[in-house]
Design an enzyme around this catalytic site. Structure first.
Site, PDB file in Angstrom:
ATOM      1  N   CYS A   4      -2.755 -61.369  22.873  1.00  0.00           N
ATOM      2  CA  CYS A   4      -4.081 -61.634  22.302  1.00  0.00           C
ATOM      3  C   CYS A   4      -4.222 -60.907  20.963  1.00  0.00           C
ATOM      4  O   CYS A   4      -4.073 -59.685  20.888  1.00  0.00           O
ATOM      5  CB  CYS A   4      -5.167 -61.187  23.275  1.00  0.00           C
ATOM      6  SG  CYS A   4      -6.818 -61.212  22.560  1.00  0.00           S
ATOM      7  N   CYS A   7      -6.876 -58.122  21.002  1.00  0.00           N
ATOM      8  CA  CYS A   7      -6.398 -56.959  21.767  1.00  0.00           C
ATOM      9  C   CYS A   7      -5.409 -56.150  20.933  1.00  0.00           C
ATOM     10  O   CYS A   7      -5.403 -54.916  20.991  1.00  0.00           O
ATOM     11  CB  CYS A   7      -5.754 -57.393  23.079  1.00  0.00           C
ATOM     12  SG  CYS A   7      -6.942 -57.798  24.381  1.00  0.00           S
ATOM     13  N   ASP A  30     -14.234 -60.504   9.151  1.00  0.00           N
ATOM     14  CA  ASP A  30     -13.506 -61.751   9.383  1.00  0.00           C
ATOM     15  C   ASP A  30     -12.542 -61.979   8.220  1.00  0.00           C
ATOM     16  O   ASP A  30     -12.889 -61.764   7.059  1.00  0.00           O
ATOM     17  CB  ASP A  30     -14.482 -62.926   9.516  1.00  0.00           C
ATOM     18  CG  ASP A  30     -13.822 -64.149  10.109  1.00  0.00           C
ATOM     19  OD1 ASP A  30     -14.166 -64.518  11.242  1.00  0.00           O
ATOM     20  OD2 ASP A  30     -12.946 -64.744   9.434  1.00  0.00           O
ATOM     21  N   HIS A  46     -10.485 -56.889  27.196  1.00  0.00           N
ATOM     22  CA  HIS A  46     -10.288 -58.331  27.031  1.00  0.00           C
ATOM     23  C   HIS A  46     -11.106 -59.146  28.022  1.00  0.00           C
ATOM     24  O   HIS A  46     -11.073 -58.911  29.214  1.00  0.00           O
ATOM     25  CB  HIS A  46      -8.808 -58.692  27.202  1.00  0.00           C
ATOM     26  CG  HIS A  46      -8.541 -60.152  26.996  1.00  0.00           C
ATOM     27  ND1 HIS A  46      -8.284 -60.685  25.757  1.00  0.00           N
ATOM     28  CD2 HIS A  46      -8.542 -61.192  27.858  1.00  0.00           C
ATOM     29  CE1 HIS A  46      -8.130 -62.001  25.871  1.00  0.00           C
ATOM     30  NE2 HIS A  46      -8.281 -62.332  27.147  1.00  0.00           N
ATOM     31  N   ASN A  86     -18.821 -68.874  19.605  1.00  0.00           N
ATOM     32  CA  ASN A  86     -18.167 -70.136  19.959  1.00  0.00           C
ATOM     33  C   ASN A  86     -17.502 -69.972  21.322  1.00  0.00           C
ATOM     34  O   ASN A  86     -16.810 -68.978  21.561  1.00  0.00           O
ATOM     35  CB  ASN A  86     -17.123 -70.503  18.905  1.00  0.00           C
ATOM     36  CG  ASN A  86     -17.751 -70.767  17.545  1.00  0.00           C
ATOM     37  OD1 ASN A  86     -18.824 -71.349  17.452  1.00  0.00           O
ATOM     38  ND2 ASN A  86     -17.092 -70.325  16.485  1.00  0.00           N
ATOM     39  N   GLY A  92     -15.544 -74.812  19.413  1.00  0.00           N
ATOM     40  CA  GLY A  92     -14.958 -74.339  18.162  1.00  0.00           C
ATOM     41  C   GLY A  92     -14.262 -72.995  18.280  1.00  0.00           C
ATOM     42  O   GLY A  92     -13.892 -72.393  17.271  1.00  0.00           O
ATOM     43  N   HIS A  97     -10.598 -64.315  22.743  1.00  0.00           N
ATOM     44  CA  HIS A  97     -11.086 -62.982  23.128  1.00  0.00           C
ATOM     45  C   HIS A  97     -12.530 -63.000  22.651  1.00  0.00           C
ATOM     46  O   HIS A  97     -12.788 -63.205  21.451  1.00  0.00           O
ATOM     47  CB  HIS A  97     -10.249 -61.898  22.427  1.00  0.00           C
ATOM     48  CG  HIS A  97     -10.655 -60.481  22.721  1.00  0.00           C
ATOM     49  ND1 HIS A  97      -9.758 -59.498  23.113  1.00  0.00           N
ATOM     50  CD2 HIS A  97     -11.865 -59.860  22.647  1.00  0.00           C
ATOM     51  CE1 HIS A  97     -10.390 -58.346  23.272  1.00  0.00           C
ATOM     52  NE2 HIS A  97     -11.675 -58.538  22.992  1.00  0.00           N
ATOM     53  N   HIS A  99     -15.928 -62.926  21.066  1.00  0.00           N
ATOM     54  CA  HIS A  99     -16.377 -62.306  19.815  1.00  0.00           C
ATOM     55  C   HIS A  99     -17.695 -62.909  19.370  1.00  0.00           C
ATOM     56  O   HIS A  99     -17.955 -64.087  19.583  1.00  0.00           O
ATOM     57  CB  HIS A  99     -15.328 -62.432  18.709  1.00  0.00           C
ATOM     58  CG  HIS A  99     -14.828 -63.827  18.485  1.00  0.00           C
ATOM     59  ND1 HIS A  99     -13.879 -64.404  19.299  1.00  0.00           N
ATOM     60  CD2 HIS A  99     -15.146 -64.750  17.549  1.00  0.00           C
ATOM     61  CE1 HIS A  99     -13.635 -65.631  18.870  1.00  0.00           C
ATOM     62  NE2 HIS A  99     -14.394 -65.875  17.813  1.00  0.00           N
ATOM     63  N   HIS A 101     -19.833 -63.593  16.015  1.00  0.00           N
ATOM     64  CA  HIS A 101     -19.834 -63.631  14.548  1.00  0.00           C
ATOM     65  C   HIS A 101     -21.176 -63.098  14.059  1.00  0.00           C
ATOM     66  O   HIS A 101     -22.224 -63.490  14.582  1.00  0.00           O
ATOM     67  CB  HIS A 101     -19.706 -65.074  14.048  1.00  0.00           C
ATOM     68  CG  HIS A 101     -18.414 -65.748  14.371  1.00  0.00           C
ATOM     69  ND1 HIS A 101     -17.411 -65.923  13.447  1.00  0.00           N
ATOM     70  CD2 HIS A 101     -17.960 -66.314  15.514  1.00  0.00           C
ATOM     71  CE1 HIS A 101     -16.400 -66.573  14.006  1.00  0.00           C
ATOM     72  NE2 HIS A 101     -16.704 -66.826  15.261  1.00  0.00           N
TER      73      HIS A 101
END
Ligand code: AMP
Ligand code: ZN
Length: 112
Positions: A4, A7, A30, A46, A86, A92, A97, A99, A101
């Site tokens: 990952c 990770c 990002d 994770h 997402n 999308g 893992h 997250h 945004h």
């Protein structure tokens, strides 16, 4: 999860432009920003997505939500910010893992 990407960032095996870190959460820039400020917030432990959360994750998810506006303020996003999660290929999601945004500032893409 040894394969990952996020990770590996937590483990320091892949470089990350970290803006905040504590024992449970990592926040980094990002790599392909969609707005002036575009950060990703992840739990260090994770889990794939919202789809794979269990009751045991409730505390860290709540903590992440509460941290978001604090980090947005620190990034100078005085007037607000956008949060996107997402979930799954159909939503999308590309990195599996969980997250969040955090987007804001100039060039903020929008829904309208
Ligand atoms: P998602 O489509 O929600 O899975 O978003 C994955 C995000 O991870 C995208 O916005 C990518 O630009 C970002 N991303 C992919 N690789 C990296 C990386 N090495 N460092 C920082 N962000 C990344
Ligand atoms: Zn992971």
């Amino acid at each position: 999860m040894s394969d990952c990407l996020f990770c590996k960032m937590v483990a320091g095996e892949v470089p990350a432009d970290v803006v905040y870190e504590d024992e449970e959460v990592l926040v980094f820039k990002d790599i392909a920003p969609k707005a002036e400020v575009h950060l990703l917030m992840i739990p260090k432990q994770h889990t794939e997505s919202l789809d794979t959360l269990s009751e045991a994750d409730d505390a860290v998810v709540a903590r992440m939500m509460r941290k978001l506006p604090i980090i947005a303020q620190e990034q100078g996003l005085e007037s607000g910010f956008r949060t996107i999660i997402n979930t799954g290929a159909g939503g999308g999601q590309v990195v599996f893992h969980l997250h969040m945004h955090l987007l804001g500032g100039k060039n903020l893409p929008g829904f309208g």
